[in-house]
Design an enzyme around this catalytic site. Structure first.
Site, PDB file in Angstrom:
ATOM      1  N   ASP A 112      37.793  27.675  23.656  1.00  0.00           N
ATOM      2  CA  ASP A 112      39.142  27.114  23.510  1.00  0.00           C
ATOM      3  C   ASP A 112      39.821  27.077  24.877  1.00  0.00           C
ATOM      4  OD1 ASP A 112      41.857  26.634  22.360  1.00  0.00           O
ATOM      5  OD2 ASP A 112      40.903  27.170  20.482  1.00  0.00           O
ATOM      6  N   PRO A 161      48.338  42.828  22.667  1.00  0.00           N
ATOM      7  CA  PRO A 161      47.984  44.019  21.878  1.00  0.00           C
ATOM      8  C   PRO A 161      47.172  43.733  20.627  1.00  0.00           C
ATOM      9  CG  PRO A 161      50.334  43.518  21.686  1.00  0.00           C
ATOM     10  CD  PRO A 161      49.805  42.671  22.788  1.00  0.00           C
ATOM     11  N   ASP A 208      35.011  30.828  32.491  1.00  0.00           N
ATOM     12  CA  ASP A 208      35.932  29.703  32.419  1.00  0.00           C
ATOM     13  C   ASP A 208      35.159  28.483  32.913  1.00  0.00           C
ATOM     14  OD1 ASP A 208      37.774  27.700  32.887  1.00  0.00           O
ATOM     15  OD2 ASP A 208      39.306  29.041  33.719  1.00  0.00           O
ATOM     16  N   ASP A 256      35.139  29.485  36.975  1.00  0.00           N
ATOM     17  CA  ASP A 256      35.267  30.844  37.483  1.00  0.00           C
ATOM     18  C   ASP A 256      35.010  31.807  36.333  1.00  0.00           C
ATOM     19  OD1 ASP A 256      37.717  31.243  36.002  1.00  0.00           O
ATOM     20  OD2 ASP A 256      38.813  30.237  37.608  1.00  0.00           O
ATOM     21  N   ASP A 286      37.228  33.933  34.884  1.00  0.00           N
ATOM     22  CA  ASP A 286      38.481  34.426  34.311  1.00  0.00           C
ATOM     23  C   ASP A 286      38.968  33.476  33.212  1.00  0.00           C
ATOM     24  OD1 ASP A 286      40.900  35.596  33.720  1.00  0.00           O
ATOM     25  OD2 ASP A 286      41.901  34.949  35.566  1.00  0.00           O
ATOM     26  N   HIS A 324      47.097  27.989  22.899  1.00  0.00           N
ATOM     27  CA  HIS A 324      46.309  27.538  21.756  1.00  0.00           C
ATOM     28  C   HIS A 324      45.148  28.490  21.467  1.00  0.00           C
ATOM     29  CE1 HIS A 324      43.334  24.884  19.673  1.00  0.00           C
ATOM     30  NE2 HIS A 324      44.406  24.305  19.160  1.00  0.00           N
ATOM     31  N   ASP A 342      32.512  20.265   5.204  1.00  0.00           N
ATOM     32  CA  ASP A 342      31.855  21.443   4.633  1.00  0.00           C
ATOM     33  C   ASP A 342      32.770  22.355   3.837  1.00  0.00           C
ATOM     34  OD1 ASP A 342      29.081  21.199   5.610  1.00  0.00           O
ATOM     35  OD2 ASP A 342      30.051  21.255   7.576  1.00  0.00           O
ATOM     36  N   SER A 366      43.185  23.125  13.751  1.00  0.00           N
ATOM     37  CA  SER A 366      42.917  24.181  14.725  1.00  0.00           C
ATOM     38  C   SER A 366      43.174  25.557  14.133  1.00  0.00           C
ATOM     39  CB  SER A 366      43.809  24.009  15.962  1.00  0.00           C
ATOM     40  OG  SER A 366      43.256  23.130  16.891  1.00  0.00           O
TER      41      SER A 366
END
Length: 434
Positions: free
Chosen positions: A176, A184, A195, A200, A202, A209, A339, A373
């Site tokens: 995503d 938390p 990424d 990279d 991170d 999203h 499905d 989504s």
């Protein structure tokens, strides 16, 4: 947590289409996340100048590129493909020419998927406040749709607190916009993958999203894993594939392949899509299936009778969105090959939260969003808790999810039915509340 309280967390408001007095549908707000705008009509967007190519054994990217006046870009995960660079605007023409090359297995534009952005003509994807829906016909014309609409229906997934506790450790994948690693809801349970959008290591969420979809499937308090009591055993392998431009196919394919190879990973969530079928995605999903890993994807928010891709792939599990009243959400795509369905939200007001899906958001907070989504990660989260509790994977896990859904008798719109997380884990159905 009671059955009704979970409905508030995971359910959606009564579908506006089911009302005898039809509420108005205001335009989508101008501000909000980048993915809040509708896709433009016409051919699907592509990364300018880029073509994804799979070469035959013995062929070199340099030789093939040179023969077509192109440059060589990135090589995909495990050399599954190579990206060739040409002139912007010639992506489809270059792909067509490359397909005629005897050293090429396939060639296609590097499509730009989107995080299942909702059609702004149907409803606002992001609940920012500012506009109430009102009746447009009948005796209540002009009056606001009352909050009581949110309490008249029951599309919870028969969740009660703790029913999936005590299972084994599993991993599910988030493919995503990344995830907020400081939130938390996920303390100690996120695994940082790559990424692939920025190239990279991170995969921090820069949008919100991905944090929301990941919270829906695995949040400690409001997600499927948290409600069921399995959160402690469900970790999430996070990969970022989407940025301001969208979600390049090359990034998505790399992430699917990497997730399929990750130890103990049983399912991955793709709350994104587009109109064009990609051979690179098709191959990646087939690879995941061969590794007994489910690829679960949103059917799309175009409101049409065609399932978007990569959810359109036969090996993927495609998910449409339902409202709190177990109707198809007005924005949800559907069609042959669908499905399963799951609550995705159907907001009737931009000033009150009822009807949307409540989940984590970047910055440590929470937000109410709607869309396919939001439906797909409920299926992915359920896959995680079923795998944790019952030890199922691959085709057996897929069969369990589909066979325990609440049948709606309409495969075109709901697939096997609306997801029932409790029955997927326990094999039984909760008695109706007294």
């Amino acid at each position: 947590m009671t059955r009704s309280s979970v409905a508030l967390l995971a359910g959606a408001a009564l579908a506006v289409a089911a009302c005898s007095d039809n509420p108005s549908q205001p335009e989508a707000p101008a501000a909000g996340p980048a993915f809040a705008t509708a896709r433009a009509a016409g051919p699907e967007q592509v990364v300018p100048g880029e073509v994804i190519v799979r070469l035959k054994a013995g062929a070199t990217a340099e030789a093939v590129a040179r023969g077509h006046g192109l440059g060589v870009g990135e090589h995909g995960y495990r050399d599954a493909f190579v990206v060739l660079h040409g002139a912007a605007g010639r992506e489809r023409a270059d792909a067509a020419a490359l397909r005629r090359n005897a050293d090429v297995v396939y060639a296609e534009p590097n499509y730009l998927r989107q995080p299942t952005a909702i059609n702004q003509n149907l409803w606002a994807f992001y609940n920012q406040g500012g506009t109430n829906m009102t009746y447009t016909t009948g005796k209540n014309k002009g009056k606001p749709l009352p909050a009581s609409y949110a309490s008249t229906a029951d599309a919870d997934e028969d969740n009660i607190e703790g029913y999936a506790a005590g299972g084994g450790n599993v991993v599910i994948g988030s493919i995503d916009t990344g995830v907020d690693f400081t939130h938390p809801e996920f303390t100690g349970r996120l695994i940082a993958g790559k990424d692939w959008y920025s190239n990279d290591n991170d995969p921090t969420d820069t949008d919100g999203h991905g944090t929301h979809t990941t919270g829906t499937m695995a949040g400690s308090t409001v997600g499927v894993a948290g409600v069921s009591g399995a959160a402690v055993h469900v970790k999430v392998y996070v990969q970022r594939v989407c940025g301001q431009r969208g979600c390049p196919t090359s990034a998505i394919v790399n992430a699917i392949l990497a997730a399929a190879d990750y130890p103990n990973l049983v399912a991955m969530n793709l709350s994104l899509g587009g109109s064009s079928e990609s051979q690179a995605e098709k191959n990646a999903i087939a690879y995941a299936a061969s590794k007994n890993v489910l690829v679960i994807a949103s059917a799309g928010n175009a409101g049409t009778g065609t399932v978007e891709c990569p959810a359109c792939d036969d090996n993927a599990i495609s998910v449409s969105a339902t409202t709190w009243s177990d109707a198809l959400a007005p924005y949800s795509s559907f069609g042959s090959g669908l499905d399963i369905s799951a609550p995705g939200g159907s907001c009737y007001s931009n000033t009150t939260p009822e009807g949307c899906i409540y989940s984590a958001f970047k910055g440590g907070g929470f937000a109410w969003l709607q869309g396919t989504s939001m439906a797909a990660p409920q299926v992915t989260g359920t896959a995680g808790i079923v795998a944790s509790k019952l030890g199922l994977s691959g085709s057996a896990l897929r069969s369990r999810l589909l066979s325990t859904a609440d049948s709606k008798g309409d495969a075109l719109h709901f697939g096997a039915g609306r997801l029932n997380s409790y029955r997927a884990v326990t094999g039984s159905t909760l008695p109706a509340p007294q």
